[in-house]
Design an enzyme around this catalytic site. Structure first.
Site, PDB file in Angstrom:
ATOM      1  N   HIS A 127       8.569  -6.975  -0.564  1.00  0.00           N
ATOM      2  CA  HIS A 127       8.030  -5.981   0.410  1.00  0.00           C
ATOM      3  C   HIS A 127       8.752  -4.784   1.127  1.00  0.00           C
ATOM      4  O   HIS A 127       9.961  -4.993   1.730  1.00  0.00           O
ATOM      5  CB  HIS A 127       6.987  -6.647   1.436  1.00  0.00           C
ATOM      6  CG  HIS A 127       5.757  -5.862   2.122  1.00  0.00           C
ATOM      7  ND1 HIS A 127       5.177  -6.343   3.013  1.00  0.00           N
ATOM      8  CD2 HIS A 127       5.407  -4.957   1.473  1.00  0.00           C
ATOM      9  CE1 HIS A 127       4.228  -5.607   3.482  1.00  0.00           C
ATOM     10  NE2 HIS A 127       4.225  -4.738   2.260  1.00  0.00           N
ATOM     11  N   TYR A 144       1.592  -8.390   7.842  1.00  0.00           N
ATOM     12  CA  TYR A 144       0.179  -7.986   8.458  1.00  0.00           C
ATOM     13  C   TYR A 144      -0.218  -8.707   9.581  1.00  0.00           C
ATOM     14  O   TYR A 144      -0.758 -10.041   9.403  1.00  0.00           O
ATOM     15  CB  TYR A 144      -0.697  -8.019   7.273  1.00  0.00           C
ATOM     16  CG  TYR A 144      -0.641  -7.366   6.140  1.00  0.00           C
ATOM     17  CD1 TYR A 144       0.252  -6.365   6.017  1.00  0.00           C
ATOM     18  CD2 TYR A 144      -1.096  -7.533   4.827  1.00  0.00           C
ATOM     19  CE1 TYR A 144       0.256  -5.384   4.990  1.00  0.00           C
ATOM     20  CE2 TYR A 144      -1.066  -7.041   3.753  1.00  0.00           C
ATOM     21  CZ  TYR A 144      -0.177  -5.840   3.897  1.00  0.00           C
ATOM     22  OH  TYR A 144      -0.151  -5.092   2.536  1.00  0.00           O
TER      23      TYR A 144
END
Length: 334
Positions: free
Chosen positions: A139, A51
């Site tokens: 992820h 992110y």
């Protein structure tokens, strides 16, 4: 330990927007949003190195590192290592291409080996300014990022990240681990393994008012059979269910805009906010442990809290089912 035993409440905070997703967010707005989440009583925070190439973790850490560590639950992800050197190429994030173009300029290494997993966790702890993570998600080992190559990424994670996280959980270093993905197939594949075994999963965008039938058909029955809990990410489908224009990280196509219009109209006839309908629908499934909408300004946190607690009449859910806007077998709030 199940996720429902670990998590402190049903509403958490997803920090992808703090990584400058879609747009650059002023630092003061980002920090104020985290403070607002804390003030609203939210005690579950989810983040990830990718992110904004570490930006979301850094911003989250500026607030959480000053709070008592035992008073909240923190999750981050592995699979990306943030390097100190600058990125010189255009990052390839598949369907998420350009999503964090306003984030940090650091190069991101995509790797799920044992060594990279440990480096990823170390980097996250440093950026967050804390001594431990409670939950770690593997992820993005899925088709939306890597296309047909996702199976190879999965195998790398199976022999690397999965085993490291299984060991860290058994040693008490972390409380739980699982997958954090935008597709159901990697989770289904993981649940079919004899070992190692995840404690739960974070499924983003696949259990929402706009997209839930696929998860209902196979994944969620498997999860319930194995007593594995789900954290629902992206309950607003990238924002289109909360007044935004994005769906699946892109501009929403006409058919989605039309469907959102029908949902909003139905909610309006019952005096229900679309946010309340979205959050409460996602949490109605027995496997759902928590929902983690993202936010980039303090007012959004108050809206999410109000939506979770809003009284939604049974007639709305009945009309929603009757209209065909949700699957016939989708659990609804009672």
């Amino acid at each position: 330990m199940s996720l429902k035993e670990i998590l402190p409440g049903r509403l958490g905070f997803g920090t992808a927007p703090l990584g400058n997703m879609f747009r650059a967010i002023p630092e003061e707005d980002a920090l104020a949003t985290v403070e607002a989440a804390w003030d609203q009583g939210i005690r579950f925070y989810d983040t990830a190195p990718v992110y904004g190439a570490g930006l979301a973790e850094e911003r989250l850490g500026k607030v959480l590192s000053g709070k008592p560590r035992d008073s909240y639950v923190l999750s981050s992800k592995v699979g990306r290592v943030i390097l100190d050197e600058p990125e010189t190429d255009v990052p390839d994030l598949g369907e998420k291409g350009g999503l964090f173009q306003h984030g940090n300029p650091n190069k991101v290494l995509h790797e799920w080996t044992a060594e990279a997993t440990e480096r990823s966790i170390e980097g996250s702890l440093k950026r967050l300014g804390v001594d431990r993570l409670d939950i770690v998600w593997v992820h993005d080992i899925a088709q939306d990022i890597y296309g047909d190559a996702w199976v190879g990424k999965f195998e790398e994670a199976r022999t690397g990240a999965f085993r490291v996280l299984d060991r860290l959980r058994d040693e008490g270093v972390i409380k739980a681990w699982g997958l954090g993905v935008n597709r159901t197939e990697p989770i289904e594949l993981t649940l079919a393994l004899d070992e190692p075994r995840p404690d739960g999963f974070l499924l983003a965008g696949r259990y929402t008012l706009l997209d839930h039938e696929h998860a209902l058909g196979r994944l969620l029955p498997m999860a319930q059979e194995r007593n594995v809990d789900m954290v629902v990410g992206g309950p607003y489908s990238s924002g289109v269910l909360a007044g935004g224009t994005h769906f699946e990280y892109q501009q929403a196509p006409p058919e989605i805009v039309e469907r959102v219009g029908r949902l909003t109209a139905l909610a309006g006839r019952h005096g229900v906010s679309i946010k309340a309908a979205a959050l409460q629908f996602s949490l109605a499934h027995p496997a759902a442990a928590a929902v983690i909408p993202g936010a980039s300004r303090p007012s959004r946190i108050a809206e999410d809290t109000a939506a979770l607690n809003e009284a939604v009449p049974a007639a709305f859910w009945a009309d929603l089912r009757e209209s065909g806007l949700v699957a016939a077998d989708a659990p609804l709030p009672v």
